[in-house]
Design an enzyme around this catalytic site. Sequence first.
Site, PDB file in Angstrom:
ATOM      1  N   PRO A 192      56.508  56.954  38.551  1.00 16.36           N
ATOM      2  CA  PRO A 192      56.002  57.388  39.862  1.00 16.36           C
ATOM      3  C   PRO A 192      54.843  58.374  39.684  1.00 16.36           C
ATOM      4  CG  PRO A 192      58.056  58.518  39.372  1.00 16.36           C
ATOM      5  CD  PRO A 192      57.822  57.555  38.243  1.00 16.36           C
ATOM      6  N   ASP A 363      53.623  62.254  35.989  1.00 17.70           N
ATOM      7  CA  ASP A 363      54.901  61.554  36.145  1.00 17.70           C
ATOM      8  C   ASP A 363      55.836  62.457  36.951  1.00 17.70           C
ATOM      9  OD1 ASP A 363      57.383  60.354  35.940  1.00 17.70           O
ATOM     10  OD2 ASP A 363      57.266  60.020  33.770  1.00 17.70           O
ATOM     11  N   HIS A 364      56.123  62.051  38.197  1.00 20.95           N
ATOM     12  CA  HIS A 364      56.923  62.910  39.086  1.00 20.95           C
ATOM     13  C   HIS A 364      58.380  63.013  38.654  1.00 20.95           C
ATOM     14  CE1 HIS A 364      57.445  65.412  42.461  1.00 20.95           C
ATOM     15  NE2 HIS A 364      56.625  64.800  43.297  1.00 20.95           N
ATOM     16  N   ARG A 365      58.834  62.131  37.778  1.00 24.75           N
ATOM     17  CA  ARG A 365      60.200  62.265  37.268  1.00 24.75           C
ATOM     18  C   ARG A 365      60.341  63.514  36.410  1.00 24.75           C
ATOM     19  NH1 ARG A 365      60.774  56.806  33.998  1.00 24.75           N
ATOM     20  NH2 ARG A 365      58.840  57.737  33.187  1.00 24.75           N
ATOM     21  N   ALA A 366      59.280  63.868  35.698  1.00 21.45           N
ATOM     22  CA  ALA A 366      59.354  64.955  34.730  1.00 21.45           C
ATOM     23  C   ALA A 366      58.705  66.243  35.223  1.00 21.45           C
ATOM     24  CB  ALA A 366      58.685  64.525  33.419  1.00 21.45           C
TER      25      ALA A 366
END
Length: 391
Positions: A192, A363-366
């Site tokens: 994402p 990376d919006h996950r991290a």
Amino acid sequence: MATMVCMPAVSANAPDAVLAEWIVKEGDSVRAGDSLGGIETDKAVVDLEAEHDGVVGKLLVAQGTRVAVGAPVALLLREGETPRDIAQAGEQVEAAEPAAPSPGPADPSRIFASPVARRTAAAAGLALSGLAGSGPQGRIVKRDVEQALAGDGTRPAPAGGHTDAAGFDLIPHGSMRKAIARRLTESKSTIPHFYLRGLCRADALLGLREQLKAVVPGRVSINDLVIRGAACALRDVPDMNVTWTADALRRHRHADISVAVATPNGLVTPIVKAADGLGVPAISEAMTALIERARAGRLAPAEYEGGSFGISNLGMLGVPDFAAIINPPQSAMLAVGAIVREAVVDEDTIRVGSVMRYTLAVDHRAIDGELAARWLARLTWYLEHPVAMLV
């Protein structure tokens, strides 16, 4: 008894690789560390080395064959051994058969060329896809490249291509282009992305580069300074220096920065290791060597796999602003544009100044937006106060 030479693991998690070519023949004497042939990965051609002195007893696979990691590819005779020992090694080969390659035709899109031909073409910016080989089994050799560069009319249509009546050529995808397509499709499909845009006043950056020219051997580029600035910002904001895994975040102790480099066969991303601990001259020297090896197709897997952060710079091509795709396993990619002259405001005064724009893909996950914004602000501070990078 003859010793087996097996296909090494040349790329992380790759179950096999292509034995691109043999540069020895049966009966040749070799020393430990000598190259027996070339192994083609998605990013480069690396050497298959002899592990000890000996004589090439038998080549077990043909050039262009995809071979499983650990499978036997050749037999070496040690001092005192004779060709009879090759037969005695048969049991070793049979024992290794589960790892051997399955039969079948080689990838028809692969371009077969000798290492020296690849290096010569890469140095001249010549695409091998535009050449037909005169070597064994149609392999492109050095003389084919030299004839094409000489412009003597011997340069043929793209190998394996097809000219359609509609007016276009079909050029088969090489293994590197397929790998790029696969990785970037995976990145955009599974990561994402979000983007933050920033800019800096670049007058001080340009001034520092001019001063470094007088005292640093070689040519320090703006990109070298951006790498150093990004590394300093990662050191100051360590929570940005992370990569995502399914179970946990990996927060890296050093800033291993991969830098996008264009080559005749596609994009590669060699890594400046521990850039947070390197000065600008050392970064410049490392990048010069990495770019040279990347364009010659001689990068080792350890030089381009991994990394904790990425940079792509199109500023030298005049592109003022763009966005990049994150290169897994990294969690962020900085896209750097050209330095342009434009109107800037100093308090209540308008004047002409130098400005550089950049876009951070995250990376919006991290990484969350607030953290990314803090890192981008820190990068901007370093680029506008570049002397701070030197201490």
